[in-house]
Design a protein around this motif. Structure first.
Motif, PDB file in Angstrom:
ATOM      1  N   VAL A 245      -9.206  -5.044  -5.049  1.00  0.00           N
ATOM      2  CA  VAL A 245      -8.144  -5.283  -4.063  1.00  0.00           C
ATOM      3  C   VAL A 245      -7.383  -6.546  -4.458  1.00  0.00           C
ATOM      4  N   GLU A 246      -6.085  -6.404  -4.711  1.00  0.00           N
ATOM      5  CA  GLU A 246      -5.217  -7.540  -5.024  1.00  0.00           C
ATOM      6  C   GLU A 246      -4.113  -7.621  -3.973  1.00  0.00           C
ATOM      7  N   ARG A 247      -3.998  -8.784  -3.363  1.00  0.00           N
ATOM      8  CA  ARG A 247      -2.977  -8.993  -2.332  1.00  0.00           C
ATOM      9  C   ARG A 247      -1.918  -9.962  -2.848  1.00  0.00           C
ATOM     10  N   GLN A 248      -0.652  -9.655  -2.530  1.00  0.00           N
ATOM     11  CA  GLN A 248       0.451 -10.477  -3.020  1.00  0.00           C
ATOM     12  C   GLN A 248       1.586 -10.490  -1.999  1.00  0.00           C
ATOM     13  N   ASN A 249       2.041 -11.674  -1.674  1.00  0.00           N
ATOM     14  CA  ASN A 249       3.241 -11.795  -0.841  1.00  0.00           C
ATOM     15  C   ASN A 249       4.487 -11.612  -1.718  1.00  0.00           C
ATOM     16  N   VAL A 250       5.443 -10.855  -1.197  1.00  0.00           N
ATOM     17  CA  VAL A 250       6.671 -10.557  -1.950  1.00  0.00           C
ATOM     18  C   VAL A 250       7.863 -10.993  -1.099  1.00  0.00           C
ATOM     19  N   SER A 251       8.766 -11.772  -1.720  1.00  0.00           N
ATOM     20  CA  SER A 251       9.924 -12.278  -0.974  1.00  0.00           C
ATOM     21  C   SER A 251      10.961 -11.192  -0.715  1.00  0.00           C
ATOM     22  N   SER A 252      11.013 -10.213  -1.606  1.00  0.00           N
ATOM     23  CA  SER A 252      11.991  -9.136  -1.413  1.00  0.00           C
ATOM     24  C   SER A 252      11.513  -7.877  -2.113  1.00  0.00           C
ATOM     25  N   MET A 253      11.550  -6.792  -1.388  1.00  0.00           N
ATOM     26  CA  MET A 253      11.187  -5.489  -1.962  1.00  0.00           C
ATOM     27  C   MET A 253      12.020  -4.402  -1.288  1.00  0.00           C
ATOM     28  N   THR A 254      12.137  -3.280  -1.953  1.00  0.00           N
ATOM     29  CA  THR A 254      12.896  -2.144  -1.425  1.00  0.00           C
ATOM     30  C   THR A 254      12.002  -0.919  -1.393  1.00  0.00           C
ATOM     31  N   LEU A 255      11.921  -0.301  -0.235  1.00  0.00           N
ATOM     32  CA  LEU A 255      11.148   0.932  -0.091  1.00  0.00           C
ATOM     33  C   LEU A 255      12.121   2.091   0.066  1.00  0.00           C
ATOM     34  N   PRO A 256      11.955   3.158  -0.730  1.00  0.00           N
ATOM     35  CA  PRO A 256      12.897   4.282  -0.657  1.00  0.00           C
ATOM     36  C   PRO A 256      12.701   5.096   0.611  1.00  0.00           C
ATOM     37  N   ALA A 257      13.679   5.915   0.893  1.00  0.00           N
ATOM     38  CA  ALA A 257      13.578   6.814   2.042  1.00  0.00           C
ATOM     39  C   ALA A 257      12.690   7.992   1.693  1.00  0.00           C
ATOM     40  N   ALA A 258      12.011   8.477   2.688  1.00  0.00           N
ATOM     41  CA  ALA A 258      11.161   9.651   2.490  1.00  0.00           C
ATOM     42  C   ALA A 258      12.021  10.904   2.384  1.00  0.00           C
ATOM     43  N   ARG A 259      11.474  11.899   1.727  1.00  0.00           N
ATOM     44  CA  ARG A 259      12.191  13.164   1.626  1.00  0.00           C
ATOM     45  C   ARG A 259      12.215  13.861   2.984  1.00  0.00           C
ATOM     46  N   PRO A 260      13.363  14.385   3.369  1.00  0.00           N
ATOM     47  CA  PRO A 260      13.440  15.054   4.681  1.00  0.00           C
ATOM     48  C   PRO A 260      12.430  16.186   4.780  1.00  0.00           C
ATOM     49  N   ARG A 261      11.855  16.304   5.942  1.00  0.00           N
ATOM     50  CA  ARG A 261      10.878  17.361   6.199  1.00  0.00           C
ATOM     51  C   ARG A 261      11.393  18.217   7.338  1.00  0.00           C
ATOM     52  N   PRO A 262      11.767  19.461   7.073  1.00  0.00           N
ATOM     53  CA  PRO A 262      12.325  20.308   8.138  1.00  0.00           C
ATOM     54  C   PRO A 262      11.287  20.637   9.200  1.00  0.00           C
ATOM     55  N   LEU A 263      11.762  20.696  10.447  1.00  0.00           N
ATOM     56  CA  LEU A 263      10.899  21.070  11.569  1.00  0.00           C
ATOM     57  C   LEU A 263      10.998  22.576  11.780  1.00  0.00           C
ATOM     58  N   ARG A 264       9.872  23.219  11.817  1.00  0.00           N
ATOM     59  CA  ARG A 264       9.857  24.673  11.997  1.00  0.00           C
ATOM     60  C   ARG A 264       9.983  25.068  13.463  1.00  0.00           C
ATOM     61  N   SER A 265       9.386  24.306  14.345  1.00  0.00           N
ATOM     62  CA  SER A 265       9.480  24.630  15.765  1.00  0.00           C
ATOM     63  C   SER A 265       9.336  23.356  16.579  1.00  0.00           C
TER      64      SER A 265
END
Length: 284
Positions: A245-265
């Protein structure tokens, strides 16, 4: 009157001329010893000339008066016409000014409505961005922590889906705003499952090491994670099985958007206060 004086003077000048010529002839005849002729009288002729002159002048005056009267009538008619035109133009200008005023009010109302709609659009766009960031369907950027979890170097028990779930739940409880594992953004519908000997997210297999990135306050997020029940249990399991386990503080990061998941009902959730909600959302 200048015209009458001119005509009278010309008439008198002609009389004086005839009298002078007549006197000259009488003196010439007297010098020759002949009887002088009686001078013809022009008294009646002078009166007739004056009468003719007066008559002509009267006609001219009458004609001038008649023409002046006619011109006065024409001028009066023209003046009345101009007054009517001015009044009509003023009425038209007043109508146009009133119409301009009404249009100005409508424009002001439309501008106010447009400004309100623009403000509502800005508000809704901001709300949409916040919801997209919170639900995982919008890319986010900010400070946070990066925790890398790897299998034990000596072999033995490998990192499983339940271990990563403990870590992710602890990050949510610590106040993380967005979380991803190996670049896969987690949403409210994401599932972390074990696929054979590897961990899978939404059917996508992951390979160790597992890099868990979380956006939040980098000054307090790790400490808050350790104080949560899930975070404390993850730390205990990692120490027990020897996970790296390695922990690190990051001053700036970018997380991408998740792929859309269609709702069936989807079913509407009906809440009847003060009792508990009846019905539930069915998403499969």
């Amino acid at each position: 009157m200048p015209l009458l004086t001119l005509i009278t003077q010309q008439s008198l000048d002609e009389d004086y001329l005839h009298v002078a010529e007549r006197r000259a002839e009488q003196r010439r005849a007297a010098s020759l010893g002949a009887e002088p002729e009686a001078p013809p009288t022009r008294r009646g002729g002078g009166h007739r000339t004056a009468a003719v002159v007066v008559a002509v002048f009267g006609i001219m005056v009458a004609t001038a008066a008649l023409q002046t009267s006619r011109n006065a009538d024409v001028d009066q008619a023209g003046r009345s016409t101009l007054i009517d035109q001015v009044l009509t133009a003023r009425a038209g200008i007043a109508d146009q000014q009133e119409r301009i005023s009404r249009l100005g009010d409508r424009i002001a109302a439309a501008e106010a409505t447009t400004a309100a709609l623009r403000a509502d659009r800005v508000t809704e766009e901001a709300r949409e961005r916040r919801l997209a960031a919170r639900t995982g369907y919008g890319a986010v950027e900010g400070e946070g922590v990066r925790i890398t979890v790897s299998d034990p170097a000596t072999g033995g028990v490998l990192v499983e889906d339940r271990d990563l779930r403990l870590l992710v739940n602890g990050l949510w409880q610590a106040g993380a705003e967005a979380v991803s594992i190996n670049g896969n953004r987690l949403t409210v519908l994401s599932s972390i499952l074990l696929s054979g000997t590897t961990v899978a997210i939404e059917g996508r297999d992951l390979r160790p090491p597992y890099v868990v990135s979380a956006i939040g306050d980098s000054r307090t997020l790790q400490a808050d994670l350790a104080e949560t029940a899930s975070g404390a249990l993850f730390t205990q399991v990692a120490a027990q099985y020897g996970f790296g386990v390695e922990r690190q503080n990051v001053s700036s990061m970018t997380l991408p958007a998740a792929r859309p998941r269609p709702l069936r009902s989807v079913e509407e959730l009906v809440v009847t206060p003060p009792g508990p909600p009846r019905g539930e959302e069915n998403v499969s």
